[in-house]
Design a protein around this motif. Structure first.
Motif, PDB file in Angstrom:
ATOM      1  N   ILE A   1       8.647  -0.047   4.339  1.00 45.63           N
ATOM      2  CA  ILE A   1       7.415   0.285   5.063  1.00 45.63           C
ATOM      3  C   ILE A   1       6.222   0.234   4.112  1.00 45.63           C
ATOM      4  O   ILE A   1       5.177  -0.341   4.444  1.00 45.63           O
ATOM      5  CB  ILE A   1       7.540   1.661   5.737  1.00 45.63           C
ATOM      6  N   LEU A   2       6.365   0.823   2.924  1.00 42.26           N
ATOM      7  CA  LEU A   2       5.268   0.797   1.949  1.00 42.26           C
ATOM      8  C   LEU A   2       4.930  -0.629   1.513  1.00 42.26           C
ATOM      9  O   LEU A   2       3.761  -0.963   1.312  1.00 42.26           O
ATOM     10  CB  LEU A   2       5.620   1.656   0.733  1.00 42.26           C
ATOM     11  N   ALA A   3       5.936  -1.491   1.381  1.00 41.24           N
ATOM     12  CA  ALA A   3       5.685  -2.890   1.029  1.00 41.24           C
ATOM     13  C   ALA A   3       4.885  -3.584   2.131  1.00 41.24           C
ATOM     14  O   ALA A   3       3.958  -4.347   1.850  1.00 41.24           O
ATOM     15  CB  ALA A   3       7.005  -3.621   0.783  1.00 41.24           C
ATOM     16  N   THR A   4       5.209  -3.304   3.377  1.00 44.43           N
ATOM     17  CA  THR A   4       4.477  -3.886   4.501  1.00 44.43           C
ATOM     18  C   THR A   4       3.043  -3.385   4.537  1.00 44.43           C
ATOM     19  O   THR A   4       2.110  -4.161   4.771  1.00 44.43           O
ATOM     20  CB  THR A   4       5.197  -3.565   5.834  1.00 44.43           C
ATOM     21  N   VAL A   5       2.860  -2.087   4.300  1.00 43.88           N
ATOM     22  CA  VAL A   5       1.512  -1.513   4.259  1.00 43.88           C
ATOM     23  C   VAL A   5       0.707  -2.131   3.117  1.00 43.88           C
ATOM     24  O   VAL A   5      -0.468  -2.479   3.283  1.00 43.88           O
ATOM     25  CB  VAL A   5       1.579   0.036   4.130  1.00 43.88           C
ATOM     26  N   ALA A   6       1.337  -2.293   1.951  1.00 43.38           N
ATOM     27  CA  ALA A   6       0.653  -2.913   0.810  1.00 43.38           C
ATOM     28  C   ALA A   6       0.251  -4.347   1.136  1.00 43.38           C
ATOM     29  O   ALA A   6      -0.874  -4.773   0.826  1.00 43.38           O
ATOM     30  CB  ALA A   6       1.548  -2.869  -0.430  1.00 43.38           C
ATOM     31  N   ASP A   7       1.147  -5.108   1.766  1.00 40.05           N
ATOM     32  CA  ASP A   7       0.817  -6.484   2.150  1.00 40.05           C
ATOM     33  C   ASP A   7      -0.336  -6.519   3.148  1.00 40.05           C
ATOM     34  O   ASP A   7      -1.222  -7.375   3.049  1.00 40.05           O
ATOM     35  CB  ASP A   7       2.038  -7.183   2.747  1.00 40.05           C
ATOM     36  N   ALA A   8      -0.322  -5.596   4.109  1.00 38.10           N
ATOM     37  CA  ALA A   8      -1.404  -5.550   5.097  1.00 38.10           C
ATOM     38  C   ALA A   8      -2.731  -5.191   4.433  1.00 38.10           C
ATOM     39  O   ALA A   8      -3.770  -5.789   4.741  1.00 38.10           O
ATOM     40  CB  ALA A   8      -1.066  -4.543   6.191  1.00 38.10           C
ATOM     41  N   ALA A   9      -2.706  -4.230   3.502  1.00 33.05           N
ATOM     42  CA  ALA A   9      -3.939  -3.831   2.808  1.00 33.05           C
ATOM     43  C   ALA A   9      -4.473  -4.972   1.942  1.00 33.05           C
ATOM     44  O   ALA A   9      -5.675  -5.261   1.950  1.00 33.05           O
ATOM     45  CB  ALA A   9      -3.676  -2.594   1.951  1.00 33.05           C
ATOM     46  N   LEU A  10      -3.585  -5.646   1.212  1.00 31.35           N
ATOM     47  CA  LEU A  10      -4.011  -6.775   0.380  1.00 31.35           C
ATOM     48  C   LEU A  10      -4.522  -7.932   1.245  1.00 31.35           C
ATOM     49  O   LEU A  10      -5.495  -8.600   0.893  1.00 31.35           O
ATOM     50  CB  LEU A  10      -2.856  -7.239  -0.503  1.00 31.35           C
ATOM     51  N   GLY A  11      -3.866  -8.149   2.383  1.00 31.78           N
ATOM     52  CA  GLY A  11      -4.326  -9.186   3.309  1.00 31.78           C
ATOM     53  C   GLY A  11      -5.700  -8.861   3.883  1.00 31.78           C
ATOM     54  O   GLY A  11      -6.549  -9.746   4.025  1.00 31.78           O
ATOM     55  N   ALA A  12      -5.926  -7.590   4.201  1.00 30.67           N
ATOM     56  CA  ALA A  12      -7.234  -7.175   4.715  1.00 30.67           C
ATOM     57  C   ALA A  12      -8.318  -7.367   3.653  1.00 30.67           C
ATOM     58  O   ALA A  12      -9.432  -7.820   3.956  1.00 30.67           O
ATOM     59  CB  ALA A  12      -7.184  -5.723   5.161  1.00 30.67           C
ATOM     60  N   LEU A  13      -7.996  -7.045   2.400  1.00 29.31           N
ATOM     61  CA  LEU A  13      -8.958  -7.262   1.311  1.00 29.31           C
ATOM     62  C   LEU A  13      -9.264  -8.746   1.137  1.00 29.31           C
ATOM     63  O   LEU A  13     -10.416  -9.128   0.918  1.00 29.31           O
ATOM     64  CB  LEU A  13      -8.419  -6.693  -0.001  1.00 29.31           C
TER      65      LEU A  13
END
Length: 195
Positions: free
Chosen positions: A30-42
């Protein structure tokens, strides 16, 4: 008291040796998915900001001039987002990792213990899985004659909700719908070799 890592592992036999990976925990995934989403948003932020600015320009301003001449932020944002998506796709195909998975020390492997590679990691888990979800949801809506009330894109979250719930199952190596479809397992990055 034994930890999660001591209890849950994935192993396979290769010739005379046995290899074992510790499974990635639901929290790590879950944390990996959240990190990917945050990096993608940036990565998408400059492009989205430029598009937002363009949509709120006065009507007398030539939008195409803004796109092609007056918006280096838009072009820079498009290049940044494209580079991020390409980087993620390459790492996923070569290493079985996205940036989020790399940060958390987890990766995707095939259920036979081999490297997942381009076909299993990128094509089956990502592209084909999404296409199948869209086709199945759209077909179901059409068969039930609900396509006037709902669109596929309003219900595309359903397979991902099922996958999220499957993360917490105690059997079948915490495999989600994507894992089962692509015959993959998400494990800790390091492998242990046993006699």
């Amino acid at each position: 008291m034994s930890s999660y890592r001591d209890q849950v592992s994935f192993s396979f036999q290769d010739g005379h040796k046995r290899y074992r990976w510790l499974l990635a925990s639901p929290a790590e995934r879950i944390l990996a998915t959240v990190a990917d989403a945050a990096l993608g948003a940036l990565a998408a932020a400059p492009l989205l900001w430029s598009v937002y600015q363009m949509r709120h320009t006065p009507h007398h301003f030539d939008v195409w001039a803004h796109v092609f001449l007056a918006s280096p932020l838009m072009w820079g944002g498009a290049v940044l987002l494209s580079a991020y998506v390409l980087w993620q796709a390459l790492w996923l195909a070569q290493r079985g990792q996205t940036l989020g998975k790399r940060l958390l020390g987890i990766r995707i492997i095939r259920d036979n213990g081999h490297v997942a590679g381009f076909f299993h990691c990128l094509m089956l888990r990502t592209v084909v899985f999404v296409l199948l979800c869209v086709i199945m949801i759209g077909g179901t809506l059409m068969l039930l004659r609900l396509d006037d009330n709902f669109s596929v894109y309003e219900l595309i979250w359903l397979p991902y909700l099922a996958s999220f719930l499957m993360l917490f199952q105690t059997t079948d190596d915490h495999r989600t719908l994507q894992d089962r479809f692509a015959k993959t397992v998400v494990v800790r990055e390091k492998m242990r070799q046993e006699a």
